[in-house]
Design a protein around this motif. Structure first.
Motif, PDB file in Angstrom:
ATOM      1  N   LEU A   1      -9.575   7.704  12.748  1.00 10.98           N
ATOM      2  CA  LEU A   1      -8.631   6.320  12.697  1.00 10.98           C
ATOM      3  C   LEU A   1      -6.900   6.336  12.696  1.00 10.98           C
ATOM      4  CD1 LEU A   1     -10.537   3.732  10.850  1.00 10.98           C
ATOM      5  CD2 LEU A   1     -10.390   3.434  13.195  1.00 10.98           C
ATOM      6  N   ARG A   2      -6.310   6.963  12.450  1.00  9.98           N
ATOM      7  CA  ARG A   2      -5.019   6.965  12.228  1.00  9.98           C
ATOM      8  C   ARG A   2      -3.949   8.063  13.211  1.00  9.98           C
ATOM      9  NH1 ARG A   2      -3.431   7.750   5.401  1.00  9.98           N
ATOM     10  NH2 ARG A   2      -3.821   4.984   5.245  1.00  9.98           N
ATOM     11  N   ALA A   3      -5.304   9.233  13.505  1.00  9.14           N
ATOM     12  CA  ALA A   3      -4.762   9.215  15.091  1.00  9.14           C
ATOM     13  C   ALA A   3      -4.766   8.645  15.549  1.00  9.14           C
ATOM     14  CB  ALA A   3      -6.057  10.637  15.839  1.00  9.14           C
ATOM     15  N   VAL A   4      -5.043   7.348  15.635  1.00 10.02           N
ATOM     16  CA  VAL A   4      -4.499   6.399  17.168  1.00 10.02           C
ATOM     17  C   VAL A   4      -3.863   4.704  16.594  1.00 10.02           C
ATOM     18  CG1 VAL A   4      -6.697   6.757  18.944  1.00 10.02           C
ATOM     19  CG2 VAL A   4      -6.834   5.122  17.228  1.00 10.02           C
ATOM     20  N   TYR A   5      -4.470   4.690  15.238  1.00 12.13           N
ATOM     21  CA  TYR A   5      -3.982   4.026  14.292  1.00 12.13           C
ATOM     22  C   TYR A   5      -3.219   4.756  13.458  1.00 12.13           C
ATOM     23  CZ  TYR A   5      -5.913  -0.039  17.542  1.00 12.13           C
ATOM     24  OH  TYR A   5      -6.320  -0.518  18.522  1.00 12.13           O
ATOM     25  N   PRO A   6      -1.929   4.769  13.592  1.00  8.76           N
ATOM     26  CA  PRO A   6      -0.722   5.179  12.598  1.00  8.76           C
ATOM     27  C   PRO A   6      -0.916   4.670  11.232  1.00  8.76           C
ATOM     28  CG  PRO A   6       0.547   5.079  14.057  1.00  8.76           C
ATOM     29  CD  PRO A   6      -0.577   4.761  14.404  1.00  8.76           C
ATOM     30  N   ASN A   7      -0.947   3.450  10.900  1.00  5.72           N
ATOM     31  CA  ASN A   7      -0.706   2.849  10.021  1.00  5.72           C
ATOM     32  C   ASN A   7      -1.931   1.936   9.328  1.00  5.72           C
ATOM     33  OD1 ASN A   7       2.580   3.461   9.342  1.00  5.72           O
ATOM     34  ND2 ASN A   7       2.184   1.692  11.697  1.00  5.72           N
ATOM     35  N   VAL A   8      -2.826   2.391   9.673  1.00  5.09           N
ATOM     36  CA  VAL A   8      -4.612   2.499   8.721  1.00  5.09           C
ATOM     37  C   VAL A   8      -3.729   1.890   7.437  1.00  5.09           C
ATOM     38  CG1 VAL A   8      -6.429   2.125   8.370  1.00  5.09           C
ATOM     39  CG2 VAL A   8      -5.518   2.742  11.070  1.00  5.09           C
TER      40      VAL A   8
ATOM     41  N   TYR B   1       0.565  -2.693  10.768  1.00  8.13           N
ATOM     42  CA  TYR B   1      -0.831  -2.409   9.881  1.00  8.13           C
ATOM     43  C   TYR B   1      -1.855  -3.279   9.686  1.00  8.13           C
ATOM     44  CZ  TYR B   1       4.838  -1.583   7.936  1.00  8.13           C
ATOM     45  OH  TYR B   1       5.789  -1.416   8.060  1.00  8.13           O
ATOM     46  N   LEU B   2      -2.185  -2.633   9.257  1.00 10.41           N
ATOM     47  CA  LEU B   2      -3.728  -2.685   9.738  1.00 10.41           C
ATOM     48  C   LEU B   2      -4.618  -2.150   8.263  1.00 10.41           C
ATOM     49  CD1 LEU B   2      -4.747  -1.075  13.386  1.00 10.41           C
ATOM     50  CD2 LEU B   2      -3.626  -3.294  12.562  1.00 10.41           C
ATOM     51  N   LEU B   3      -5.924  -3.329   8.059  1.00 10.34           N
ATOM     52  CA  LEU B   3      -7.250  -3.038   7.188  1.00 10.34           C
ATOM     53  C   LEU B   3      -8.090  -3.050   8.739  1.00 10.34           C
ATOM     54  CD1 LEU B   3      -7.977  -5.508   4.498  1.00 10.34           C
ATOM     55  CD2 LEU B   3     -10.270  -5.021   5.746  1.00 10.34           C
ATOM     56  N   VAL B   4      -8.530  -2.190   8.387  1.00 14.98           N
ATOM     57  CA  VAL B   4      -9.682  -1.675   9.180  1.00 14.98           C
ATOM     58  C   VAL B   4     -11.136  -2.053   8.707  1.00 14.98           C
ATOM     59  CG1 VAL B   4     -10.843  -0.083  10.458  1.00 14.98           C
ATOM     60  CG2 VAL B   4      -8.545  -0.380  10.936  1.00 14.98           C
ATOM     61  N   ARG B   5     -12.278  -2.390   9.318  1.00 15.41           N
ATOM     62  CA  ARG B   5     -13.460  -2.894   8.522  1.00 15.41           C
ATOM     63  C   ARG B   5     -14.625  -2.458   9.458  1.00 15.41           C
ATOM     64  NH1 ARG B   5     -12.201  -8.711   7.636  1.00 15.41           N
ATOM     65  NH2 ARG B   5     -11.129  -9.341   4.900  1.00 15.41           N
ATOM     66  N   LEU B   6     -14.944  -1.355   9.459  1.00 16.55           N
ATOM     67  CA  LEU B   6     -16.110  -0.327   9.803  1.00 16.55           C
ATOM     68  C   LEU B   6     -17.370  -1.204   9.963  1.00 16.55           C
ATOM     69  CD1 LEU B   6     -15.095   3.165   9.555  1.00 16.55           C
ATOM     70  CD2 LEU B   6     -14.702   1.485  11.413  1.00 16.55           C
TER      71      LEU B   6
ATOM     72  N   HIS C   1       0.977  -1.183  -0.156  1.00 16.35           N
ATOM     73  CA  HIS C   1      -0.243   0.230   0.026  1.00 16.35           C
ATOM     74  C   HIS C   1       1.024   1.151  -0.107  1.00 16.35           C
ATOM     75  CE1 HIS C   1      -4.075  -1.953   0.309  1.00 16.35           C
ATOM     76  NE2 HIS C   1      -3.123  -2.575   1.218  1.00 16.35           N
ATOM     77  N   ASN C   2       2.058   0.811  -0.590  1.00 13.07           N
ATOM     78  CA  ASN C   2       2.473   2.558  -0.647  1.00 13.07           C
ATOM     79  C   ASN C   2       3.972   2.435   0.286  1.00 13.07           C
ATOM     80  OD1 ASN C   2       2.284   3.023  -3.417  1.00 13.07           O
ATOM     81  ND2 ASN C   2       0.046   4.085  -3.212  1.00 13.07           N
ATOM     82  N   VAL C   3       3.512   1.708   1.490  1.00 13.56           N
ATOM     83  CA  VAL C   3       4.916   1.806   2.448  1.00 13.56           C
ATOM     84  C   VAL C   3       5.711   0.725   1.758  1.00 13.56           C
ATOM     85  CG1 VAL C   3       4.867   1.944   4.688  1.00 13.56           C
ATOM     86  CG2 VAL C   3       3.011   2.427   3.829  1.00 13.56           C
TER      87      VAL C   3
ATOM     88  N   SER D   1      10.107 -12.697  14.580  1.00  7.80           N
ATOM     89  CA  SER D   1       8.992 -11.588  15.213  1.00  7.80           C
ATOM     90  C   SER D   1       8.549 -10.006  14.530  1.00  7.80           C
ATOM     91  CB  SER D   1       9.178 -11.403  17.001  1.00  7.80           C
ATOM     92  OG  SER D   1       9.065 -12.200  17.764  1.00  7.80           O
ATOM     93  N   PRO D   2       7.704  -9.996  13.932  1.00  6.70           N
ATOM     94  CA  PRO D   2       8.105  -8.654  13.695  1.00  6.70           C
ATOM     95  C   PRO D   2       7.499  -7.120  13.807  1.00  6.70           C
ATOM     96  CG  PRO D   2       5.364  -9.473  13.068  1.00  6.70           C
ATOM     97  CD  PRO D   2       6.483  -9.705  14.109  1.00  6.70           C
ATOM     98  N   LEU D   3       8.795  -6.154  13.381  1.00  7.95           N
ATOM     99  CA  LEU D   3       8.514  -4.975  14.158  1.00  7.95           C
ATOM    100  C   LEU D   3       6.993  -4.533  13.733  1.00  7.95           C
ATOM    101  CD1 LEU D   3      10.495  -2.260  14.619  1.00  7.95           C
ATOM    102  CD2 LEU D   3      10.338  -1.518  12.706  1.00  7.95           C
ATOM    103  N   ARG D   4       6.783  -4.924  13.149  1.00  5.17           N
ATOM    104  CA  ARG D   4       4.933  -4.100  12.660  1.00  5.17           C
ATOM    105  C   ARG D   4       4.537  -5.776  12.721  1.00  5.17           C
ATOM    106  NH1 ARG D   4       8.263  -0.232  10.430  1.00  5.17           N
ATOM    107  NH2 ARG D   4       8.426   1.496  11.103  1.00  5.17           N
ATOM    108  N   ASN D   5       3.510  -5.868  12.893  1.00  6.20           N
ATOM    109  CA  ASN D   5       2.483  -6.927  12.571  1.00  6.20           C
ATOM    110  C   ASN D   5       1.190  -6.441  11.576  1.00  6.20           C
ATOM    111  OD1 ASN D   5       1.709  -9.708  12.397  1.00  6.20           O
ATOM    112  ND2 ASN D   5       0.407  -9.210  14.691  1.00  6.20           N
ATOM    113  N   MET D   6       1.005  -7.577  11.121  1.00  8.49           N
ATOM    114  CA  MET D   6       0.058  -7.143   9.620  1.00  8.49           C
ATOM    115  C   MET D   6      -1.002  -7.893  10.301  1.00  8.49           C
ATOM    116  SD  MET D   6       0.035  -7.949   5.885  1.00  8.49           S
ATOM    117  CE  MET D   6       2.323  -6.715   5.722  1.00  8.49           C
ATOM    118  N   ARG D   7      -2.312  -6.731  10.637  1.00  8.80           N
ATOM    119  CA  ARG D   7      -3.462  -7.056  11.620  1.00  8.80           C
ATOM    120  C   ARG D   7      -5.452  -6.512  10.810  1.00  8.80           C
ATOM    121  NH1 ARG D   7      -3.542  -5.446  17.343  1.00  8.80           N
ATOM    122  NH2 ARG D   7      -2.602  -3.746  16.333  1.00  8.80           N
ATOM    123  N   VAL D   8      -6.337  -7.462  10.830  1.00  4.96           N
ATOM    124  CA  VAL D   8      -7.092  -7.158  10.887  1.00  4.96           C
ATOM    125  C   VAL D   8      -8.127  -6.398  11.452  1.00  4.96           C
ATOM    126  CG1 VAL D   8      -9.839  -7.389   8.968  1.00  4.96           C
ATOM    127  CG2 VAL D   8      -7.072  -8.386   8.531  1.00  4.96           C
ATOM    128  N   LEU D   9      -8.931  -5.351  11.959  1.00  8.59           N
ATOM    129  CA  LEU D   9      -9.544  -5.229  13.055  1.00  8.59           C
ATOM    130  C   LEU D   9     -10.930  -4.630  12.125  1.00  8.59           C
ATOM    131  CD1 LEU D   9      -7.019  -3.315  14.898  1.00  8.59           C
ATOM    132  CD2 LEU D   9      -7.699  -4.491  15.067  1.00  8.59           C
TER     133      LEU D   9
END
Length: 380
Positions: free
Chosen positions: A310-317, A292-297, A16-18, A264-272
């Motif tokens: 969301l990025r105010a609390v989860y900067p890597n959405v 790194y997050l995928l968020v399903r609202l 995602h361009n990161v 152990s990753p520096l940043r995990n990849m999760r779905v919230l």
């Protein structure tokens, strides 16, 4: 004798361009620590070292630094093969000279019968490398009437088996798609229509088979025919996979043990998944809020600029879905469309434009064209 089997580093990959270069360096440092801790005698990398055939300069610098530390400072030999993401010609530049320093790049199909032999008091081991290949390349190079990936792979395996010695253990490194193995969304298809699958059965005689291409750690057919999996999660479909490398122990009697060493990753990849207010409150105390997050609202009402909130609390959405705002059928249809390959999309396009399905001859012509484009991208 002990060696570590790893694959699918994809150095230089972006998600995602990161850039994931910092994340890759983090787990590669753990790999070096395992090599020291386990006192391994070799490292096997089964393809897809880089993420593309012409990698960015920073990716080349990272790999150069890593291999220098392993081969020169730690004095541990490295055996690697190109994968479908790599350019075999570029990757094996200087391989004859580098081999004298302990870096063995097995990227030439003409030399698949020439092993790298590691001498050891517990028994010598011959490492054979089969870089990524396709039927056309094998057919032209060896003048063999192979027409499928399975036929090409089986032919090369038989070529190698014809010269193995019973006086030592024999290890095969191959970058391929074993039929029936579990795939992930982050893997680039080797071909279209599922024709890239190969059988595990020709590989059974080897003492160990170090596979690359599929990103989930697993074995297929026999327990000694294994994928180590990728170093990191490269798609949200891999959120539950346990990434790592594989420690292999061989002696004069063959394979003794196979052990998964977790990374152990520096940043995990999760779905919230949940309502926006709940996730915002959760993010304030989440110790892993930089994952790194995928968020399903699940909210069913319109929300103004949810990504910024969301990025105010989860900067890597990195991805946001709002299934609550769509009918279930529409949401599923959208996801299914994203997973379709080039051939499927062209068939849909043709039907929409012409009002009729492709004929068998037209379908074959399109398949051939797409395959040629993939081949040109691989060689570019």
């Amino acid at each position: 004798m002990k060696f570590i089997h790893t694959s699918d580093w994809h150095i230089g990959r972006q998600f995602h361009n990161v850039s994931l270069l910092e994340d890759q360096r983090h787990v590669l440092d753990q790999l070096l620590a395992y090599m020291t801790e386990e006192a391994v005698d070799a490292l096997v990398i089964a393809g897809d070292i880089y993420d593309r055939s012409i990698p960015p300069a920073a990716a080349v610098e990272l790999l150069d630094d890593l291999l220098t530390r392993i081969c020169m400072e730690m004095q541990i030999p490295v055996i690697l093969i190109p994968g479908n993401h790599d350019s075999a010609q570029r990757l094996r530049f200087g391989s004859r000279q580098l081999g004298q320093s302990g870096l063995h790049i097995l990227g030439d199909l003409n030399k698949v019968k020439e092993p790298v032999v590691i001498r050891h008091a517990d028994g010598d081991v011959a490492f054979y490398g089969m870089p990524y290949n396709d039927p056309e390349t094998v057919r032209n190079l060896f003048d063999e009437p192979v027409s499928t990936y399975d036929e090409a792979h089986s032919f090369l395996v038989q070529q190698i088996l014809s010269c193995t010695s019973s006086e030592m253990s024999n290890v095969l490194a191959s970058h391929c798609f074993i039929d029936g193995a579990e795939e992930s969304e982050s893997e680039r298809p080797l071909s279209i229509g599922g024709s890239d699958r190969v059988s595990y059965q020709p590989c059974v005689p080897f003492d160990y088979v170090a596979l690359g291409h599929l990103h989930s750690p697993q074995y297929k057919g026999k327990e000694h025919i294994r994928y180590s999996g990728s170093l990191l999660k490269y798609s949200f479909s891999e959120q539950h996979q346990n990434k790592g490398v594989t420690l292999v122990d061989l002696n004069r009697n063959g394979l003794q043990s196979v052990t998964h060493l977790p990374l152990s990753p520096l940043r995990n990849m999760r779905v919230l998944e949940g309502e926006l207010t709940t996730l915002l409150e959760q993010g304030k105390t989440d110790p892993h809020n930089e994952d790194y997050l995928l968020v399903r609202l699940t909210d069913r009402h319109a929300i103004l600029d949810p990504m910024s909130k969301l990025r105010a609390v989860y900067p890597n959405v990195l991805q946001l879905e709002k299934p609550g705002m769509l009918a279930t059928g529409e949401q599923q249809m959208s996801r299914d469309k994203l997973k379709r390959n080039e051939l499927d999309m062209f068939c849909d396009f043709f039907v929409q434009v012409s009002g009729q399905e492709l004929t068998a001859d037209q379908l074959a012509a399109i398949q051939q064209t797409i395959a040629e484009i993939h081949q040109q991208e691989q060689n570019s």
